[in-house]
Motif scaffolding. Structure first.
Motif, PDB file in Angstrom:
ATOM      1  N   PRO A 131      54.159   4.289   8.736  1.00 49.12           N
ATOM      2  CA  PRO A 131      52.955   5.132   8.767  1.00 49.12           C
ATOM      3  C   PRO A 131      51.673   4.360   9.023  1.00 49.12           C
ATOM      4  O   PRO A 131      50.708   4.910   9.557  1.00 49.12           O
ATOM      5  N   VAL A 132      51.647   3.056   8.664  1.00 49.03           N
ATOM      6  CA  VAL A 132      50.416   2.277   8.813  1.00 49.03           C
ATOM      7  C   VAL A 132      50.116   1.998  10.284  1.00 49.03           C
ATOM      8  O   VAL A 132      49.029   2.318  10.793  1.00 49.03           O
ATOM      9  N   GLY A 182      55.406   8.573  11.384  1.00 45.36           N
ATOM     10  CA  GLY A 182      55.619   7.285  10.729  1.00 45.36           C
ATOM     11  C   GLY A 182      56.210   7.452   9.337  1.00 45.36           C
ATOM     12  O   GLY A 182      57.125   6.710   8.940  1.00 45.36           O
ATOM     13  N   TRP A 183      55.710   8.439   8.567  1.00 42.17           N
ATOM     14  CA  TRP A 183      56.268   8.697   7.234  1.00 42.17           C
ATOM     15  C   TRP A 183      57.717   9.153   7.334  1.00 42.17           C
ATOM     16  O   TRP A 183      58.563   8.760   6.521  1.00 42.17           O
ATOM     17  N   SER A 215      56.975   6.889  16.914  1.00 45.04           N
ATOM     18  CA  SER A 215      55.817   7.722  16.585  1.00 45.04           C
ATOM     19  C   SER A 215      54.970   7.981  17.830  1.00 45.04           C
ATOM     20  O   SER A 215      54.461   9.088  18.021  1.00 45.04           O
ATOM     21  N   SER A 235      41.838  10.195  12.856  1.00 45.60           N
ATOM     22  CA  SER A 235      41.998  11.184  11.788  1.00 45.60           C
ATOM     23  C   SER A 235      40.838  11.077  10.807  1.00 45.60           C
ATOM     24  O   SER A 235      40.425   9.982  10.423  1.00 45.60           O
ATOM     25  N   PHE A 275      44.297   8.081   4.411  1.00 49.76           N
ATOM     26  CA  PHE A 275      45.688   7.700   4.642  1.00 49.76           C
ATOM     27  C   PHE A 275      46.595   8.361   3.610  1.00 49.76           C
ATOM     28  O   PHE A 275      46.332   8.328   2.408  1.00 49.76           O
ATOM     29  N   SER A 318      51.406   3.416  12.813  1.00 46.47           N
ATOM     30  CA  SER A 318      51.291   4.683  13.536  1.00 46.47           C
ATOM     31  C   SER A 318      49.866   5.230  13.417  1.00 46.47           C
ATOM     32  O   SER A 318      49.295   5.719  14.397  1.00 46.47           O
ATOM     33  N   ARG A 319      49.284   5.133  12.234  1.00 47.54           N
ATOM     34  CA  ARG A 319      47.909   5.613  12.054  1.00 47.54           C
ATOM     35  C   ARG A 319      46.923   4.747  12.837  1.00 47.54           C
ATOM     36  O   ARG A 319      45.921   5.240  13.355  1.00 47.54           O
ATOM     37  N   TRP A 320      47.197   3.446  12.908  1.00 50.72           N
ATOM     38  CA  TRP A 320      46.302   2.556  13.656  1.00 50.72           C
ATOM     39  C   TRP A 320      46.153   2.983  15.115  1.00 50.72           C
ATOM     40  O   TRP A 320      45.127   2.707  15.748  1.00 50.72           O
ATOM     41  N   GLU A 330      46.932  13.658  13.417  1.00 54.79           N
ATOM     42  CA  GLU A 330      47.778  13.255  12.293  1.00 54.79           C
ATOM     43  C   GLU A 330      49.240  13.106  12.670  1.00 54.79           C
ATOM     44  O   GLU A 330      50.060  12.708  11.834  1.00 54.79           O
ATOM     45  N   GLU A 362      50.892   9.438  12.334  1.00 61.69           N
ATOM     46  CA  GLU A 362      51.118   9.039  10.940  1.00 61.69           C
ATOM     47  C   GLU A 362      52.248   9.854  10.316  1.00 61.69           C
ATOM     48  O   GLU A 362      53.082   9.323   9.576  1.00 61.69           O
TER      49      GLU A 362
END
Length: 401
Positions: A64-65, A329-330, A119, A197, A201, A67-69, A323, A326
């Motif tokens: 998830p990290v 990613g989760w 992702s 987003s 997080f 992917s959010r980046w 979103e 992320e």
């Protein structure tokens, strides 16, 4: 199949599917290559297991990290940076002679820097096709990924045992760089921009469909990992039957995804798919004969890719576009933890009661998935006749008054 032909004729779809499958091909090779190499270098499967555990922990944290980046720094920049670091870490694992803690550190770095290709591509898909084609596309993706799990372990085992474990790890690096570069340079990766987003997080987990997709993914992959351990324990590491039976399991998933991927997704879709998986796995407990196991696992496999397609589609339809990366990613992290848990539980049961214990564990994981899907059915969206694309990101527009 006519629907899939139409889908593959959509500009860019066939290319991006091929590129992402190649980029993700090392996912089916890395763990086995590390296990074989560290065992040969240290002479201990325990040491190899520790390095492999460090790698898996890194992958679970990173999902998830990183992917959010991609919504902060862009997909190409994040994918390229992680690709370079991951390739360097695996190369170091192959070429340097260091104490076990350093091997574990290198494994952790390789896991943390695993490129978030999965992702990224599942964030791109909704921008490439119309809403009617999105569910079949997710199903096709889930089906074709079985090719990785059929071919990759066989290839890396052959290279590592017949040529050398160093060469096996370097082959992983070559495919990682080649496939990763192909995917990163694909026009769609540069064309699709993930908005930053505005939520903190982890807040995406407040969405019931995302939590349910993560939990059911944990249970589904846990069942698959237990099956893999059980098949290996049944026929032995060198048994030809083990590879063939696991291949039949994957072929069942491929067939199920291609056959049922076009079916509209309602609230009970996940429960029905888990029921198929659980029924097939329950049959494995009656006999450990190769033919019986092959037939039972083929039946169980029919529900796997369609279940994964439900997870991906309902996630895509339930979150804002910013979103999606992320959220996926989760889900990936849930699946990694499920794989570790399934293998661990099956291993203890194999030691205690024999190979049958692994199939009990697999059936229990799948049956729990069915119960979760049935009890929390209200949390699953009804996507029949509904647009399953991500929710658009909106922001205030200044007006002149």
């Amino acid at each position: 199949m006519a629907g899939y032909r139409e889908l593959l004729r959509t500009p860019g779809v066939a290319r991006i599917i091929a590129a992402q499958l190649t980029a993700r091909f090392p996912n089916g090779m890395t763990s086995l290559a590390i296990l074989l190499h560290i065992e040969q270098v240290t002479g201990s499967y325990g040491s190899a297991g520790l390095v492999l555990a460090a790698t898996s922990v890194g992958q679970a944290i990173a999902g998830p990290v990183t992917s959010r980046w991609m919504g902060i720094w862009g997909m190409r920049r994040v994918l390229t940076t992680t690709l370079v670091i991951c390739a360097a870490a695996i190369t170091a694992l192959a070429l340097v002679q260091v104490p076990l803690p350093v091997y574990m550190l290198l494994g952790l770095i390789a896991g943390l820097s695993t490129p978030p290709v999965q992702s990224a591509v599942r964030t791109i898909y909704p921008k490439m096709v119309n809403s009617r084609q999105l569910t079949p596309l997710f199903s096709l993706d889930a089906s074709l990924q079985e090719i990785i799990w059929i071919i990759a372990p066989v290839l890396i085992t052959f290279v590592s045992t017949q040529v050398g474990t160093v060469q096996g790890l370097l082959l992983v690096v070559v495919i990682l760089i080649g496939g990763g570069a192909w995917f990163i340079l694909s026009p769609e990766v540069g064309r699709v921009r993930i908005p930053r987003s505005r939520r903190s997080f982890g807040k995406v987990l407040a969405k019931p469909p995302v939590v349910l997709a993560t939990v059911t993914g944990f249970l589904l992959i846990g069942a698959c990992a237990a099956v893999e351990a059980g098949v290996v324990a049944t026929f032995g590491h060198g048994g030809l039957e083990a590879g063939l039976v696991l291949a039949v399991f994957s072929v069942g998933s491929l067939a199920g995804g291609l056959t049922f991927g076009h079916i509209p997704i309602g609230p009970w879709a996940m429960a029905r798919r888990f029921a198929v998986v659980a029924a097939g796995l329950a049959l494995t407990m009656f006999s450990l004969n190769a033919w019986w196991l092959g037939g039972s696992l083929f039946l169980a496999g029919i529900g796997i890719a369609p279940a994964l397609a439900v997870m991906f589609t309902m996630t895509s339809a339930s979150v804002k576009f910013s979103e999606t990366a992320e959220a996926f990613g989760w889900i990936g992290t849930g699946q990694l933890i499920g794989a570790a848990m399934g293998s661990a539980v099956a291993g203890f049961l194999i030691d205690g009661v024999g190979p049958q214990g692994a199939y009990w564990a697999a059936t229990a994981f799948a049956a729990t998935g069915f119960l979760v899907s049935a009890v929390f059915v209200r949390g699953f969206p009804d996507l029949r006749g509904r647009d399953s694309s991500p929710i658009p990101d909106t922001e205030p527009v200044p007006t002149i008054t």
